[in-house]
Design a protein around this motif. Structure first.
Motif, mmCIF file in Angstrom:
data_model
loop_
_atom_site.group_PDB
_atom_site.id
_atom_site.type_symbol
_atom_site.label_atom_id
_atom_site.label_comp_id
_atom_site.label_asym_id
_atom_site.label_seq_id
_atom_site.Cartn_x
_atom_site.Cartn_y
_atom_site.Cartn_z
ATOM 1 N N ARG A 54 26.560 -9.648 -9.222
ATOM 2 C CA ARG A 54 25.149 -9.812 -8.875
ATOM 3 C C ARG A 54 24.601 -8.639 -8.047
ATOM 4 N NH1 ARG A 54 24.097 -15.517 -9.601
ATOM 5 N NH2 ARG A 54 22.325 -15.507 -8.187
ATOM 6 N N ASP A 55 25.360 -7.557 -7.926
ATOM 7 C CA ASP A 55 24.918 -6.405 -7.123
ATOM 8 C C ASP A 55 23.662 -5.775 -7.719
ATOM 9 O OD1 ASP A 55 27.031 -6.807 -5.470
ATOM 10 O OD2 ASP A 55 28.116 -4.975 -5.996
ATOM 11 N N HIS A 56 22.819 -5.225 -6.837
ATOM 12 C CA HIS A 56 21.614 -4.549 -7.297
ATOM 13 C C HIS A 56 21.041 -3.689 -6.179
ATOM 14 C CE1 HIS A 56 19.868 -7.823 -4.980
ATOM 15 N NE2 HIS A 56 18.684 -7.253 -5.054
ATOM 16 N N ASP A 57 20.126 -2.801 -6.558
ATOM 17 C CA ASP A 57 19.349 -1.998 -5.617
ATOM 18 C C ASP A 57 17.884 -2.099 -6.018
ATOM 19 O OD1 ASP A 57 21.164 0.118 -3.869
ATOM 20 O OD2 ASP A 57 22.142 -0.528 -5.713
ATOM 21 N N THR A 58 16.998 -2.238 -5.030
ATOM 22 C CA THR A 58 15.569 -2.298 -5.322
ATOM 23 C C THR A 58 14.793 -1.972 -4.051
ATOM 24 O OG1 THR A 58 13.834 -3.650 -6.359
ATOM 25 C CG2 THR A 58 15.316 -4.761 -4.830
ATOM 26 N N GLU A 59 13.485 -2.156 -4.093
ATOM 27 C CA GLU A 59 12.639 -1.931 -2.923
ATOM 28 C C GLU A 59 11.841 -3.185 -2.624
ATOM 29 O OE1 GLU A 59 10.157 1.490 -3.390
ATOM 30 O OE2 GLU A 59 11.850 2.885 -3.545
ATOM 31 N N LEU A 60 11.609 -3.410 -1.360
ATOM 32 C CA LEU A 60 10.862 -4.567 -0.881
ATOM 33 C C LEU A 60 9.763 -4.088 0.050
ATOM 34 C CD1 LEU A 60 10.708 -7.720 -0.539
ATOM 35 C CD2 LEU A 60 12.316 -7.450 1.364
ATOM 36 N N ASP A 61 8.598 -4.707 -0.047
ATOM 37 C CA ASP A 61 7.475 -4.341 0.820
ATOM 38 C C ASP A 61 7.374 -5.345 1.961
ATOM 39 O OD1 ASP A 61 4.565 -4.374 1.752
ATOM 40 O OD2 ASP A 61 4.589 -2.605 0.467
ATOM 41 N N ILE A 62 7.519 -4.866 3.199
ATOM 42 C CA ILE A 62 7.410 -5.709 4.388
ATOM 43 C C ILE A 62 6.448 -5.049 5.356
ATOM 44 C CG2 ILE A 62 8.627 -6.530 6.469
ATOM 45 C CD1 ILE A 62 9.353 -8.247 4.197
ATOM 46 N N PHE A 63 5.418 -5.771 5.765
ATOM 47 C CA PHE A 63 4.403 -5.233 6.678
ATOM 48 C C PHE A 63 3.830 -3.914 6.150
ATOM 49 C CE2 PHE A 63 6.719 -8.071 9.566
ATOM 50 C CZ PHE A 63 5.656 -8.757 10.155
ATOM 51 N N GLY A 64 3.682 -3.829 4.824
ATOM 52 C CA GLY A 64 3.118 -2.630 4.218
ATOM 53 C C GLY A 64 4.056 -1.444 4.157
ATOM 54 N N GLU A 65 5.314 -1.658 4.510
ATOM 55 C CA GLU A 65 6.294 -0.568 4.501
ATOM 56 C C GLU A 65 7.365 -0.835 3.450
ATOM 57 O OE1 GLU A 65 9.438 1.577 7.608
ATOM 58 O OE2 GLU A 65 7.663 0.534 8.365
ATOM 59 N N LYS A 66 7.710 0.186 2.687
ATOM 60 C CA LYS A 66 8.750 0.052 1.681
ATOM 61 C C LYS A 66 10.132 0.070 2.334
ATOM 62 C CE LYS A 66 6.254 0.075 -2.140
ATOM 63 N NZ LYS A 66 6.246 -1.080 -3.073
ATOM 64 N N VAL A 67 10.974 -0.839 1.912
ATOM 65 C CA VAL A 67 12.350 -0.920 2.407
ATOM 66 C C VAL A 67 13.285 -0.873 1.210
ATOM 67 C CG1 VAL A 67 14.029 -2.292 3.689
ATOM 68 C CG2 VAL A 67 11.618 -2.327 4.372
ATOM 69 N N HIS A 68 14.255 0.045 1.246
ATOM 70 C CA HIS A 68 15.268 0.096 0.195
ATOM 71 C C HIS A 68 16.319 -0.969 0.474
ATOM 72 C CE1 HIS A 68 18.861 1.521 -2.005
ATOM 73 N NE2 HIS A 68 17.974 1.927 -2.889
ATOM 74 N N VAL A 69 16.582 -1.789 -0.537
ATOM 75 C CA VAL A 69 17.480 -2.931 -0.391
ATOM 76 C C VAL A 69 18.669 -2.772 -1.331
ATOM 77 C CG1 VAL A 69 17.719 -5.416 -0.725
ATOM 78 C CG2 VAL A 69 15.632 -4.498 0.294
ATOM 79 N N SER A 70 19.873 -2.915 -0.794
ATOM 80 C CA SER A 70 21.093 -2.910 -1.604
ATOM 81 C C SER A 70 21.836 -4.212 -1.376
ATOM 82 C CB SER A 70 22.012 -1.741 -1.224
ATOM 83 O OG SER A 70 21.352 -0.505 -1.383
ATOM 84 N N ARG A 71 22.442 -4.719 -2.439
ATOM 85 C CA ARG A 71 23.293 -5.905 -2.314
ATOM 86 C C ARG A 71 24.671 -5.542 -2.821
ATOM 87 N NH1 ARG A 71 26.838 -9.600 -5.161
ATOM 88 N NH2 ARG A 71 26.400 -11.720 -4.466
ATOM 89 N N ARG A 72 25.711 -5.811 -2.008
ATOM 90 C CA ARG A 72 27.071 -5.457 -2.363
ATOM 91 C C ARG A 72 27.981 -6.685 -2.194
ATOM 92 N NH1 ARG A 72 24.590 -2.324 -4.459
ATOM 93 N NH2 ARG A 72 24.404 -0.070 -4.152
ATOM 94 N N GLY A 73 28.492 -7.174 -3.299
ATOM 95 C CA GLY A 73 29.374 -8.337 -3.259
ATOM 96 C C GLY A 73 30.831 -7.937 -3.066
ATOM 97 N N THR A 74 31.582 -8.808 -2.408
ATOM 98 C CA THR A 74 32.995 -8.524 -2.136
ATOM 99 C C THR A 74 33.923 -9.546 -2.783
ATOM 100 O OG1 THR A 74 32.970 -9.787 -0.059
ATOM 101 C CG2 THR A 74 32.383 -7.449 0.062
ATOM 102 N N ASN A 75 33.378 -10.367 -3.693
ATOM 103 C CA ASN A 75 34.190 -11.335 -4.445
ATOM 104 C C ASN A 75 35.006 -12.249 -3.540
ATOM 105 O OD1 ASN A 75 33.371 -10.300 -7.049
ATOM 106 N ND2 ASN A 75 34.731 -8.552 -6.672
ATOM 107 N N GLY A 76 34.391 -12.658 -2.440
ATOM 108 C CA GLY A 76 35.021 -13.611 -1.540
ATOM 109 C C GLY A 76 36.024 -13.027 -0.563
#
Length: 298
Positions: free
Chosen positions: A14-36
């Motif tokens: 389910r890993d991914h990279d994207t951008e999220l807008d918070i308070f009008g500011e772009k934030v780069h978001v990464s998700r890294r799974g470790t399989n438990g």
């Protein structure tokens, strides 16, 4: 640009990279799974420390917040304290504030209403959501014993939920987290055991943690609403195939997936510097411009 990473005990699929807008500011978001793998997650947090703006704990709660009382999970504490500089958050601060608001908004918008029946698969990690359902008069079953411990005991009131929290959480939080919640590849598996399917069948609304929902998902969800989070485009396809009427995620959908609350919380901390234990936290969350997502499938 701010950069936050969610280190998850979930599957790396389910890993991914994207951008999220918070308070009008772009934030780069990464998700890294470790399989438990707890040790791998701890090492990853150590490596990220002082190199990103905030770290989210995915697939595990550090705190269970019940009526303002925080209960700390030992395994999650060990992960969070692996970082010496970068703030590490688990999403419980967003759940407590924002998910309570989401349920009230859904009632105000007449998307849901009593006397619809609710199955909340896990309430101790989503007390804000549970509180809103009970307060609004929904006939609500909290399935914490059923789905976490395989004890067929539904919790039917907020008072009963609080009683069990006071009695059990001080000890449960010391147990290995994998005994309480599916991690790693278990999150990708749907159980063939139909023992608890009647709770799904009796409900008009299925709510709470998606991994618990998915693991026990019945074949037929016709006419039902679901209020959850952390769904991918593949999860949406699965729910549509099983004839779910509508999916509501408590956080926005970006590129086909909804963000975990730990990601939202990490982004808020990274942009504002306000942390969940600060007095300004509740106002900060409400000012963040979060929104729920509503998708009809029928």
């Amino acid at each position: 640009m701010k950069h936050v990473v969610s280190v998850s005990l979930g599957s790396a699929v389910r890993d991914h990279d994207t951008e999220l807008d918070i308070f009008g500011e772009k934030v780069h978001v990464s998700r890294r799974g470790t399989n438990g793998d707890l040790e791998r997650a701890r090492e990853m947090i150590q490596q990220l420390d002082n190199h990103v703006d905030a770290i989210g704990l995915g697939g595990i709660d550090r705190y269970l917040v019940v009526n303002g009382q925080r209960y700390e999970i030992e395994d999650a504490k060990g992960l969070a304290t692996a970082a010496q500089t970068t703030p590490v958050v688990d999403g419980s601060g967003v759940k407590a504030i924002w998910e309570y608001q989401v349920i009230n908004q859904l009632v105000q918008h007449q998307i849901i209403h009593p006397p619809m029946k609710v199955l909340l698969v896990s309430a101790l990690d989503r007390f804000g959501m549970a509180q809103a359902f009970y307060e609004n008069g929904f006939e609500t079953v909290a399935g914490d014993f059923i789905f976490a411990s395989h004890i067929d005991y539904p919790i039917n009131s907020l008072a009963e939920l609080e009683k069990f929290a006071r009695r059990l959480l001080p000890n449960l939080t010391k147990m290995p987290f994998a005994m309480l919640y599916p991690t790693g590849q278990e999150q990708e598996q749907i159980s063939s055991d139909t023992t608890y399917h009647h709770y799904f069948e009796d409900a008009d609304i299925i709510a709470g943690d998606f991994h618990f929902i998915r693991r026990h998902l019945p074949q037929n969800l016709a006419g039902k609403l679901m209020v959850t989070n952390t769904t991918t485009s593949q999860d949406r396809d699965l729910l549509k195939e099983r004839r779910l009427k509508a999916l509501i995620t408590t956080t926005p959908v970006v590129h086909g997936r909804s963000f975990g609350t730990n990601v939202i919380e990490a982004a808020i901390v990274a942009v504002t510097g306000v942390k969940p234990d600060d007095g300004a936290w509740a106002k900060t969350v409400l000012d963040a411009g979060l929104r729920y997502d509503f998708t009809r499938f029928d």
